[in-house]
Motif scaffolding. Sequence first.
Motif, PDB file in Angstrom:
ATOM      1  N   GLY A 156       0.998  -1.305  -0.458  1.00 22.29           N
ATOM      2  CA  GLY A 156      -0.110  -0.037   0.101  1.00 22.29           C
ATOM      3  C   GLY A 156       0.953   1.323  -0.156  1.00 22.29           C
ATOM      4  N   ASN A 157       0.036   1.949   0.357  1.00 19.88           N
ATOM      5  CA  ASN A 157       1.008   3.153   0.600  1.00 19.88           C
ATOM      6  C   ASN A 157       0.126   4.289   1.052  1.00 19.88           C
ATOM      7  OD1 ASN A 157      -1.449   4.055  -1.669  1.00 19.88           O
ATOM      8  ND2 ASN A 157      -0.443   6.015  -1.706  1.00 19.88           N
ATOM      9  N   GLN A 158       0.833   5.005   1.796  1.00 22.83           N
ATOM     10  CA  GLN A 158       0.673   6.301   3.018  1.00 22.83           C
ATOM     11  C   GLN A 158       1.582   7.001   3.528  1.00 22.83           C
ATOM     12  OE1 GLN A 158      -2.015   7.724   3.821  1.00 22.83           O
ATOM     13  NE2 GLN A 158      -4.381   6.679   3.287  1.00 22.83           N
ATOM     14  N   LEU A 159       1.504   8.342   3.726  1.00 25.10           N
ATOM     15  CA  LEU A 159       3.041   8.871   4.604  1.00 25.10           C
ATOM     16  C   LEU A 159       3.527   9.136   3.971  1.00 25.10           C
ATOM     17  CD1 LEU A 159       2.798   7.708   7.953  1.00 25.10           C
ATOM     18  CD2 LEU A 159       2.354   9.470   7.326  1.00 25.10           C
ATOM     19  N   GLY A 160       3.429   8.996   2.706  1.00 26.31           N
ATOM     20  CA  GLY A 160       4.222   9.616   1.544  1.00 26.31           C
ATOM     21  C   GLY A 160       5.074   8.475   0.972  1.00 26.31           C
ATOM     22  N   MET A 311       0.191   5.960  19.333  1.00 22.12           N
ATOM     23  CA  MET A 311       0.513   4.924  17.874  1.00 22.12           C
ATOM     24  C   MET A 311      -0.539   3.725  18.496  1.00 22.12           C
ATOM     25  SD  MET A 311       3.922   2.877  18.533  1.00 22.12           S
ATOM     26  CE  MET A 311       4.102   0.961  18.896  1.00 22.12           C
ATOM     27  N   GLN A 312      -0.537   2.615  17.389  1.00 20.51           N
ATOM     28  CA  GLN A 312      -1.372   1.607  17.549  1.00 20.51           C
ATOM     29  C   GLN A 312      -1.096   1.048  16.420  1.00 20.51           C
ATOM     30  OE1 GLN A 312      -5.500   3.423  16.427  1.00 20.51           O
ATOM     31  NE2 GLN A 312      -5.431   4.568  18.648  1.00 20.51           N
ATOM     32  N   SER A 313      -0.230   0.255  16.449  1.00 16.86           N
ATOM     33  CA  SER A 313       0.260  -1.010  15.373  1.00 16.86           C
ATOM     34  C   SER A 313      -0.192  -2.203  15.962  1.00 16.86           C
ATOM     35  CB  SER A 313       1.989  -0.658  15.889  1.00 16.86           C
ATOM     36  OG  SER A 313       1.899  -1.686  16.797  1.00 16.86           O
ATOM     37  N   LEU A 314       0.001  -2.795  15.197  1.00 16.61           N
ATOM     38  CA  LEU A 314       0.013  -4.520  15.548  1.00 16.61           C
ATOM     39  C   LEU A 314       0.511  -4.665  16.610  1.00 16.61           C
ATOM     40  CD1 LEU A 314      -1.175  -6.566  13.459  1.00 16.61           C
ATOM     41  CD2 LEU A 314       0.929  -7.392  13.492  1.00 16.61           C
ATOM     42  N   LEU A 315       1.545  -4.630  17.526  1.00 17.90           N
ATOM     43  CA  LEU A 315       2.358  -5.849  18.394  1.00 17.90           C
ATOM     44  C   LEU A 315       1.803  -4.446  19.836  1.00 17.90           C
ATOM     45  CD1 LEU A 315       5.044  -6.710  16.758  1.00 17.90           C
ATOM     46  CD2 LEU A 315       2.838  -7.742  17.427  1.00 17.90           C
ATOM     47  N   LEU A 316       2.101  -2.922  19.626  1.00 18.50           N
ATOM     48  CA  LEU A 316       2.450  -1.961  20.764  1.00 18.50           C
ATOM     49  C   LEU A 316       1.229  -0.530  20.294  1.00 18.50           C
ATOM     50  CD1 LEU A 316       6.034  -1.547  21.639  1.00 18.50           C
ATOM     51  CD2 LEU A 316       4.008  -2.993  23.130  1.00 18.50           C
ATOM     52  N   GLY A 317       0.608  -0.210  21.600  1.00 13.46           N
ATOM     53  CA  GLY A 317       0.259   1.185  21.333  1.00 13.46           C
ATOM     54  C   GLY A 317      -0.705   1.593  22.657  1.00 13.46           C
ATOM     55  N   THR A 318      -2.164   2.624  21.927  1.00 15.47           N
ATOM     56  CA  THR A 318      -2.816   2.635  23.007  1.00 15.47           C
ATOM     57  C   THR A 318      -4.572   2.763  22.514  1.00 15.47           C
ATOM     58  OG1 THR A 318      -1.242   3.668  24.321  1.00 15.47           O
ATOM     59  CG2 THR A 318      -3.362   4.251  24.166  1.00 15.47           C
ATOM     60  N   LYS A 319      -5.128   2.451  22.281  1.00 16.23           N
ATOM     61  CA  LYS A 319      -6.504   2.437  21.817  1.00 16.23           C
ATOM     62  C   LYS A 319      -7.516   2.886  22.904  1.00 16.23           C
ATOM     63  CE  LYS A 319      -8.679   1.593  17.189  1.00 16.23           C
ATOM     64  NZ  LYS A 319      -8.733   0.821  16.793  1.00 16.23           N
ATOM     65  N   THR A 320      -8.492   2.957  22.942  1.00 18.33           N
ATOM     66  CA  THR A 320     -10.080   3.170  23.810  1.00 18.33           C
ATOM     67  C   THR A 320      -9.173   3.817  25.193  1.00 18.33           C
ATOM     68  OG1 THR A 320     -10.195   0.747  24.233  1.00 18.33           O
ATOM     69  CG2 THR A 320     -10.903   2.262  22.495  1.00 18.33           C
ATOM     70  N   ASP A 321      -7.803   3.974  25.349  1.00 19.11           N
ATOM     71  CA  ASP A 321      -7.715   4.973  26.666  1.00 19.11           C
ATOM     72  C   ASP A 321      -6.712   3.266  27.144  1.00 19.11           C
ATOM     73  OD1 ASP A 321      -6.340   6.664  28.185  1.00 19.11           O
ATOM     74  OD2 ASP A 321      -8.402   6.376  30.152  1.00 19.11           O
ATOM     75  N   ASP A 452       3.827  14.308   7.073  1.00 20.97           N
ATOM     76  CA  ASP A 452       2.805  15.723   7.817  1.00 20.97           C
ATOM     77  C   ASP A 452       1.655  15.592   9.169  1.00 20.97           C
ATOM     78  OD1 ASP A 452       0.499  14.137   7.211  1.00 20.97           O
ATOM     79  OD2 ASP A 452      -0.253  16.711   5.619  1.00 20.97           O
ATOM     80  N   ASP A 453       1.612  14.243   9.513  1.00 18.93           N
ATOM     81  CA  ASP A 453       0.336  13.963  10.519  1.00 18.93           C
ATOM     82  C   ASP A 453       0.683  12.516  11.148  1.00 18.93           C
ATOM     83  OD1 ASP A 453      -1.005  15.004  12.523  1.00 18.93           O
ATOM     84  OD2 ASP A 453      -2.714  15.170  11.171  1.00 18.93           O
ATOM     85  N   ARG A 454       0.178  12.655  12.446  1.00 18.44           N
ATOM     86  CA  ARG A 454       0.288  11.040  12.694  1.00 18.44           C
ATOM     87  C   ARG A 454      -0.708  10.232  12.357  1.00 18.44           C
ATOM     88  NH1 ARG A 454      -2.446  11.905  19.352  1.00 18.44           N
ATOM     89  NH2 ARG A 454      -0.461  12.801  19.392  1.00 18.44           N
ATOM     90  N   MET A 455       0.106   8.895  12.503  1.00 20.44           N
ATOM     91  CA  MET A 455      -0.973   7.658  11.703  1.00 20.44           C
ATOM     92  C   MET A 455      -0.034   6.052  12.403  1.00 20.44           C
ATOM     93  SD  MET A 455      -1.679   6.796   7.732  1.00 20.44           S
ATOM     94  CE  MET A 455      -3.240   8.177   7.501  1.00 20.44           C
ATOM     95  N   SER A 456      -1.434   5.372  12.042  1.00 24.25           N
ATOM     96  CA  SER A 456      -0.205   3.586  12.413  1.00 24.25           C
ATOM     97  C   SER A 456      -1.137   3.492  11.511  1.00 24.25           C
ATOM     98  CB  SER A 456      -1.530   3.965  14.070  1.00 24.25           C
ATOM     99  OG  SER A 456      -0.505   4.396  15.103  1.00 24.25           O
ATOM    100  N   THR A 472       9.190  15.181  15.240  1.00 20.98           N
ATOM    101  CA  THR A 472       8.172  14.257  14.717  1.00 20.98           C
ATOM    102  C   THR A 472       8.714  12.498  15.649  1.00 20.98           C
ATOM    103  OG1 THR A 472       8.079  13.388  12.364  1.00 20.98           O
ATOM    104  CG2 THR A 472      10.449  14.042  13.096  1.00 20.98           C
ATOM    105  N   GLY A 473       8.261  11.846  14.820  1.00 23.45           N
ATOM    106  CA  GLY A 473       8.493  10.462  15.218  1.00 23.45           C
ATOM    107  C   GLY A 473       8.666   9.244  13.677  1.00 23.45           C
ATOM    108  N   GLY A 474       8.175   8.537  14.536  1.00 27.06           N
ATOM    109  CA  GLY A 474       8.271   7.276  14.195  1.00 27.06           C
ATOM    110  C   GLY A 474       8.313   5.934  14.487  1.00 27.06           C
ATOM    111  N   TYR A 475       7.537   5.378  14.165  1.00 23.83           N
ATOM    112  CA  TYR A 475       7.812   3.858  14.394  1.00 23.83           C
ATOM    113  C   TYR A 475       8.106   2.767  12.921  1.00 23.83           C
ATOM    114  CZ  TYR A 475       2.922   2.540  14.184  1.00 23.83           C
ATOM    115  OH  TYR A 475       1.510   1.751  13.770  1.00 23.83           O
ATOM    116  N   ARG A 476       9.080   0.877  12.823  1.00 23.07           N
ATOM    117  CA  ARG A 476       8.566   0.401  12.440  1.00 23.07           C
ATOM    118  C   ARG A 476       9.455  -1.123  13.306  1.00 23.07           C
ATOM    119  NH1 ARG A 476      13.681  -0.260   7.540  1.00 23.07           N
ATOM    120  NH2 ARG A 476      12.835  -2.127   6.931  1.00 23.07           N
TER     121      ARG A 476
END
Length: 667
Positions: A156-160, A311-321, A452-456, A472-476
Amino acid sequence: MKYNFLKSSIIRLIALTMIVLPLFFCQCRNSDSPTLKLKNAGSHSLTTEIRALYDISLLPSYLEDTKNAQISTYDTTWGNDDGFSGKYSYLRKNSDGCLVLFDVKGSGVINRIWTPTPNEDTLDFFIDDTQKASFSICYMDLFSGKKYPFIAPLCGNQLGGFYCYLPIPFSSSCRIQSRGKLEQFHQIGYRLYKPGSGVKPFNITLNDEERKELDKIISLWGKSTRSVHDFYPGNIKLKETGIDLLPGKTGIAFEKKGGGRILGIEITPASALAGLKKNTDIRITWNGEAKPAVYCPAGDFFGFAFGASAMQSLLLGTKTDTAYSYIPMPFESSARIELINRNSDKSPGSLNIKARVWYSDEKRDTSGEGKFYATWQKESPVKDGAPHTIADIHGKGHFIGTILQAQGLKTGMTIFFEGDDSLSIDGNFRMHGTGSEDYFNGGWYAMMDRWDDRMSLPLHGCLGYSLPFCRTGGYRFYISDKLSFSKSLFLSIEHGPVGNRFPADYSSLGLYYSDAPDVNNVLPKAENTTVFIPDTLYIYPQLTEFTIYGKVNIETTWKYGTGGESYLFTPGPDSWIRMSLRDIPAGSYSIYFDILGSPEGCEFSLWHRQKRLSEWISSFKGQDLREPFVHVCDFTVPETNKSISIRFRQDKEKQKLLLNRVIFIKN
């Protein structure tokens, strides 16, 4: 956006080892390994490679003697032409004009293809056949989803950035050629196996088994909400603990005597871990070891950025507090997870936290699995002339992920993100990237609808982007492409644009499995966990939200050397522009405009809603002259209605305003 910068001559010599990378080969792990039992010992195929992308239980398992490497378009003269001209974007040109992008001998698998500049040219893949292409595909269709099996979410493609994680195994060789005349940026990551490993080569026509495996990825990765049971569907145990975490105290979230493995961790409310001071830590210890396996701000571990969930990745992150981790963590004799409130004993109140930990009694296989570790590194400022070290690991294991927060200590454009990543395994140079956002599968920072913005996304994402705060920041994550090492791994990332000279604050978390803890982990404390807040904030018009009243023509240009786009406004009668101040904290500021004075320069004034803030200011000059600090007014940014409006006054000759930046200096 890219800028020229110098590289170290030492790295230049190391890079020569890339010439011999295709000579490396590898073999599978011993037959008594859990991974081989799951992977069909001695055999590698599209099926087994896809399985690694959804069967997270395989993450701790060693891959013996494999060799990870990457072909990229980085400028080998250590300039910054990493793909613009196409000079370094191919290995050689064939007599028919085709460009060879990838050519490797041996058995292995391509596990990642990334580019920010795909095109409509045809790519030919020669798999185990040097004369006849196994399949041909439009370059763009590696990512577009139009050509099965190159479909979302693996492609796919996102974030440039455009990314393809569909594995492409080969038994004896693989060559990729472009029929086009110009290629630009790309990175192709691969792993080589030992000859005789039994690799089933890729066939673009998938059989029923392969289709079913691909469907499992689509099902798991496509879920809007995932739980620990999506990864570990068997009978697993749960321990729930309520913690009243007083200032200066430590609470135990989980403790187990005897072997086992942690399969999931959830902390609620995740908002308890937020804040600019980042003074709640997580500490995980295996087998009573003197050195913790994980010891860092808890928010950083769960992918927070600059003190807020991100962050809301497959393995780590935060969702619904809820902060979550589904990374498997095996141990032999004991495990302990602690939360530490680093506030002083005199701080009011406590943190009321609920921890849920899922686990099993299946202890670590010491011959075939590593223990999970996280190395937290913090530099403020980063060393002048040296890159930021993400991981410097000694032992045996494999690296599975990077989380990075980066902020300039000099306000302006985020040009520190020009820096390239660089990887050495067992003392051999293996990978060199083309830019920091490229490392995270993105591209083109500070450009609208790109980085240019947050995206997981499941395996990568942007933790946020702010030009006013210059951060800025990123994860992989590396899952099917985990980076195996026998003796050592060293991963660093530059802070550009010139020779690692940009003053910046870098905080990173390197995630890996190994037989021994990292000795270089930085310990969290008050002076190295507080988020930096600058006194000077720059607003670049290119990423600013505008509301227009009346008629205003807007043209953009990169002409004036600010590091970003300048906007040329040509307003009609009784027209004005409202600019959002969403990213500017409430407080008292002096406001300056960076403008171009010109013979066509009109007058302007600044307003907050219906209140006039400044007198009329002329941008007229007899000739073009940049005025980088024109004082406009002082203004207290309120908690609500955070905006300013520019109103224009013009005549037939003086009709334009060229705006480079708006500068807020805190009073």
